[in-house]
Write an enzyme that holds these catalytic residues in place. Structure first.
Site, mmCIF file in Angstrom:
data_model
loop_
_atom_site.group_PDB
_atom_site.id
_atom_site.type_symbol
_atom_site.label_atom_id
_atom_site.label_comp_id
_atom_site.label_asym_id
_atom_site.label_seq_id
_atom_site.Cartn_x
_atom_site.Cartn_y
_atom_site.Cartn_z
ATOM 1 N N ASP B 42 0.877 -1.165 0.000
ATOM 2 C CA ASP B 42 0.000 0.000 0.000
ATOM 3 C C ASP B 42 0.918 1.220 0.000
ATOM 4 O O ASP B 42 2.091 1.112 0.401
ATOM 5 C CB ASP B 42 -0.877 -0.016 1.257
ATOM 6 C CG ASP B 42 -1.664 1.263 1.427
ATOM 7 O OD1 ASP B 42 -2.303 1.686 0.445
ATOM 8 O OD2 ASP B 42 -1.641 1.843 2.527
ATOM 9 N N ASP B 44 -0.080 5.222 0.589
ATOM 10 C CA ASP B 44 -0.368 6.212 1.642
ATOM 11 C C ASP B 44 -0.282 5.551 3.008
ATOM 12 O O ASP B 44 -0.973 4.568 3.268
ATOM 13 C CB ASP B 44 -1.797 6.766 1.472
ATOM 14 C CG ASP B 44 -1.890 7.854 0.416
ATOM 15 O OD1 ASP B 44 -1.007 8.711 0.364
ATOM 16 O OD2 ASP B 44 -2.876 7.829 -0.346
#
Lengths: 314, 314
Positions: B42, B44
């Site tokens: 991932d 952010d």
């Protein structure tokens, strides 16, 4: 199912008339009106749709006034203040006094001031329009946000730092309602207040109608517009407007009404009819707005009476 | 409770390190990485927060690349196309190829084209930004809405009639994602398409993250921004992004990955970790983003591994 079948038979929608849900006998206007001293009217979908009068609604209001009944107009629409609402009644030719109008914007201001004892040195962050601002002013409550151009920008370049560093420590509540100027900047400020660990910020919705009726059809309503704040903050707001209790409690108390002699007339089962039922007043559903006869069983909300529109109460 | 107490003891957050949830023994970096051929990241909250690199993330990516591992960057952020994302990686100094990036905007375009066989003569109504438009274009899908100034107005005087009469009969889907230009006009068009009785209009969300992390804090996310459409239309959308299956299925298939040798690394239990679990890959939670250790038991979502940040995997 049997119950509803009887209801539909008695409803006779091809030749509209009022029917009492617990009896197949058709009721006459006189019989209905005689049972009550006060009629509470929802507005959108009952008196008008958007800016168009629903045929016969004006005449119905005049008829019940002549019969000596008290009339009160109860609206969840928080985009207008009572003064703005009166202007709308005037324009459409319906005779009304400001004090006969209860909007969810006004009720929210009253709720803040009297129920929450909102401190005079605190401010509300408004996600809403001019009408909500006016009603807060009428109760002497300070506010920011709302229609202030600072909070009504639309840009792909949001200055996130400016939002977090620009929070006003005096904000003690976020009040959200219908807001056609809704935008990400305003939502981000409201979210930041609601999730601030430094401030105790109340969360109030004027109302949570999912849709907003206009003469050309439905549009997203206050409940839809405030949902980004509920989803992102994971907070449960206090909802002032129909079908919740605060607004009706306020009306019954302020007007000293007898619930047994009060009828709530509305076009939405899950707002107007539930609202009346929560306050233990009788309810009449008109089919000139949102809810359809099919919705009654689907939603499991049963009005005491039903009519195609106010014109068909005869 | 006993299980979680053991977990926290082993986690040793004061001297951060990886711990295997089912054993109190601390894991070393080499041991962990040896178990996998592919690492899904991932972005952010794992690599960066907003526009700031999280210390050590760049070095970690370089280290696993040197160890011969395949890296893939999986992001729910639908405001950027893969090209825009690559520019962000470049700016932050992380070496990446466009084909190593899977965003929910791209995955939504792929889902429309291949899963729904979206007809070439139909259009998407976009509630989203440039990145979503670019990915639709990359798959040859026509669209309206989005960043078109016609749909990005902010005014107290909405022309409701113009919206209902201006619907394009060729719209066959509403795709909603992160959109800082969100406004009532765009929402009203999208709502009108979704509730049109004349058109069969699919409803797709790129992702439904409730919040959006920036270096200065959280803001309302895609799931919050699209909630007005879900609430008002009363429709259940197909959600493409994490934690839902479509995006991971697409990655595993396109990259021909072995789920047993794949690790998903993320900062959110209810998106990243659930996403990996839905796809039967192992999961590692980093605490440099949204989820906290307290959230693990609260949400009942248990990652296989945990680390304070990528830097602390050693």
């Amino acid at each position: 199912m049997l119950f509803l079948s009887r209801f539909f038979l008695s409803c006779d929608l091809q030749q509209p008339s009022i029917s009492e849900m617990h009896s197949p006998d058709l009721l006459q206007y006189d019989k209905l009106i005689d049972k009550f001293d006060t009629l509470l009217f929802d507005c959108d979908g009952v008196l008008w749709r958007g800016n168009e009068l629903i045929p016969g609604s004006k005449e119905f209001v005049e008829k019940v006034r002549k019969a000596g009944k008290q009339v009160i107009f109860v609206t969840n629409n928080a985009s207008n203040s009572r003064n703005q609402y009166k202007a709308k009644f005037d324009k459409l030719g319906i005779n009304v006094e400001r004090d006969e109008i209860f909007g969810s914007a006004y009720a929210s201001a009253v709720y803040l001031k009297y129920n929450l004892k909102f401190p005079a040195d605190k401010k509300v962050f408004v996600v809403g329009m001019k009408g909500l601002e006016e009603e807060l002013e009428s109760e002497g409550i300070q506010y920011i946000g709302g229609t202030d151009p600072k909070y009504n920008t639309i840009t792909p370049d949001i200055d996130f730092n400016a939002i977090k560093s620009g929070l006003d420590k005096d904000v003690g509540a976020v009040v959200a309602g219908f807001d056609v100027m809704l935008n990400y900047t305003k939502l981000s400020y409201a979210y930041s207040y609601l999730t601030s660990k430094e401030h105790d910020v109340k969360f109030i919705l004027t109302n949570d109608d999912s849709t907003f009726p206009q003469s050309c059809g439905l549009f997203p309503g206050s409940g839809a517009m405030s949902s980004p704040l509920v989803v992102s903050s994971k907070r449960k707001p206090t909802v002032v407007g129909k079908p919740n209790a605060p607004m009706l409690e306020c009306i019954l108390k302020q007007k000293q009404l007898n619930p047994d002699r009060t009828l709530m007339i509305g076009d939405r089962l899950n707002t107007d009819i539930s609202f009346g039922q929560h306050g233990n007043v009788k309810t009449l559903l008109v089919l000139s707005g949102v809810s359809t006869p099919e919705d009654i069983e689907k939603e499991g909300i049963y009005p005491d009476y039903i009519a195609r529109s106010l014109k068909h109460i005869r």
